[in-house]
Design a protein around this motif. Sequence first.
Motif, short mmCIF file in Angstrom:
data_model
loop_
_atom_site.label_atom_id
_atom_site.label_comp_id
_atom_site.label_asym_id
_atom_site.label_seq_id
_atom_site.Cartn_x
_atom_site.Cartn_y
_atom_site.Cartn_z
N TYR A 1 -2.43 -2.95 8.46
CA TYR A 1 -1.50 -1.85 8.55
C TYR A 1 -0.32 -2.09 7.63
O TYR A 1 0.20 -3.21 7.56
CB TYR A 1 -0.94 -1.73 9.97
CG TYR A 1 -1.95 -1.45 11.04
CD1 TYR A 1 -2.60 -2.49 11.70
CD2 TYR A 1 -2.25 -0.14 11.42
CE1 TYR A 1 -3.53 -2.24 12.69
CE2 TYR A 1 -3.17 0.12 12.42
CZ TYR A 1 -3.81 -0.94 13.05
OH TYR A 1 -4.72 -0.69 14.04
N CYS A 2 0.14 -1.05 6.96
CA CYS A 2 1.43 -1.13 6.31
C CYS A 2 2.46 -0.46 7.21
O CYS A 2 2.12 0.39 8.04
CB CYS A 2 1.42 -0.53 4.92
SG CYS A 2 1.23 1.26 4.86
N ALA A 3 3.69 -0.86 7.04
CA ALA A 3 4.75 -0.36 7.91
C ALA A 3 6.06 -0.36 7.16
O ALA A 3 6.24 -1.11 6.19
CB ALA A 3 4.85 -1.22 9.17
N ALA A 4 6.98 0.45 7.64
CA ALA A 4 8.30 0.57 7.02
C ALA A 4 9.39 0.36 8.06
O ALA A 4 9.24 0.75 9.23
CB ALA A 4 8.46 1.95 6.37
N ARG A 5 10.46 -0.28 7.65
CA ARG A 5 11.59 -0.50 8.56
C ARG A 5 12.88 -0.18 7.82
O ARG A 5 12.92 -0.19 6.58
CB ARG A 5 11.62 -1.95 9.06
CG ARG A 5 12.07 -2.97 8.05
CD ARG A 5 11.93 -4.40 8.56
NE ARG A 5 12.69 -5.36 7.76
CZ ARG A 5 12.27 -5.89 6.62
NH1 ARG A 5 11.09 -5.56 6.14
NH2 ARG A 5 13.04 -6.74 5.96
N SER A 6 13.93 0.02 8.57
CA SER A 6 15.24 0.28 8.00
C SER A 6 16.18 -0.89 8.18
O SER A 6 17.34 -0.82 7.78
CB SER A 6 15.85 1.54 8.62
OG SER A 6 15.06 2.67 8.35
N GLY A 7 15.70 -1.94 8.80
CA GLY A 7 16.52 -3.12 9.01
C GLY A 7 15.82 -4.05 9.95
O GLY A 7 14.67 -3.82 10.32
N GLY A 8 16.49 -5.09 10.39
CA GLY A 8 15.93 -5.98 11.38
C GLY A 8 15.08 -7.09 10.80
O GLY A 8 14.96 -7.24 9.59
#
Length: 123
Positions: free
Chosen positions: A95-102
């Motif tokens: 899976y690819c995934a995107a985050r905005s921080g953390g």
Amino acid sequence: QVQLVESGGGLVQAGGSLRLSCAASGRTFSRRAMGWFRQAPGKEREFVGAFVWSGGSTYYADSVKGRFTISRDNAKNTVYLQMNSLEPADTAVYYCAARSGGNPYTVDSYDLWGQGTQVTVSS
């Protein structure tokens, strides 16, 4: 809204290579930190690799370090996972995934996921 679509999975013999692609829609792609995870049957989803932020430095799981490489092409809104020297233990849905921080290593840091692509490595 950004959507992620993975492709490139398949069946490969041990020692072979595959390149996964993750195409993103939406104009905010270049500002999102991207990562790759995988999940084998009966196991929890685990971290594979990720960008520190929108580009530049990368992190990898010890199990794939030296064999897998993440790259991105912002002009194409695409992130890649080049997988070399594949082993049967690499068999999983990726899976690819995107985050905005953390924390880039943890599943909970990511708020957007693709549908996954199956990678099967035969011995």
